[in-house]
Scaffold this motif. Structure first.
Motif, PDB file in Angstrom:
ATOM      1  N   ASP A 171      41.216  31.013  39.146  1.00  0.00           N
ATOM      2  CA  ASP A 171      41.865  31.543  40.346  1.00  0.00           C
ATOM      3  C   ASP A 171      43.330  31.893  40.091  1.00  0.00           C
ATOM      4  O   ASP A 171      43.863  32.819  40.710  1.00  0.00           O
TER       5      ASP A 171
ATOM      6  N   CYS B 290      40.280  26.395  39.176  1.00  0.00           N
ATOM      7  CA  CYS B 290      41.680  26.611  39.539  1.00  0.00           C
ATOM      8  C   CYS B 290      42.343  27.546  38.534  1.00  0.00           C
ATOM      9  O   CYS B 290      43.039  28.491  38.918  1.00  0.00           O
TER      10      CYS B 290
ATOM     11  N   ARG C  82      51.338  31.051  41.917  1.00  0.00           N
ATOM     12  CA  ARG C  82      49.937  30.777  41.605  1.00  0.00           C
ATOM     13  C   ARG C  82      49.774  30.497  40.112  1.00  0.00           C
ATOM     14  O   ARG C  82      49.086  29.572  39.724  1.00  0.00           O
TER      15      ARG C  82
END
Length: 116
Positions: free
Chosen positions: A64, A61, A17
């Motif tokens: 996140d 993004c 991620r």
């Protein structure tokens, strides 16, 4: 002989991620624009170009991915900043790795306008 442990699936997902956030040129440009401190979306649009909706999507993004954090700013604006100072260290390490592989780049400008 040292045996290296394989990352757990959960650890690999967290790391993936993080790297997802770094895997797009506009997101990298946003991160480097935030090296000097907090900025509003409008300031970031001016710094990296593009449309506000696109920059806002990239910022979502990055949030996140845990790379940026936001807080309310003056009026209706939102201020974004790097989530951790160690991100500059990561970007410098990327510069070194790319230079070692024959692709020197500058991601982090030095204070005072000089580049590394």
């Amino acid at each position: 002989m040292t045996i290296l442990a394989v990352a757990s699936q959960a650890d690999a997902q967290v790391a993936a991620r993080l790297f997802r956030g770094l895997a797009e040129p506009t997101r990298l440009a946003l991160l480097t624009a935030l090296l000097d401190g907090e900025r509003t979306v409008n300031e970031l649009v001016q710094a990296v170009g593009g449309k506000q909706s696109g920059v806002s999507g990239h910022l979502a993004c990055l949030r996140d991915c845990g790379l940026v954090v936001s807080r309310p700013g003056p009026g209706r604006s939102v201020l974004y900043r790097l989530a951790a100072p160690s991100l500059q260290t990561l970007l410098r390490a990327a510069e070194e790795l790319l230079a070692d592989s024959g692709h020197p780049v500058t991601l982090c400008a030095e204070q005072g306008g000089e580049q590394s």
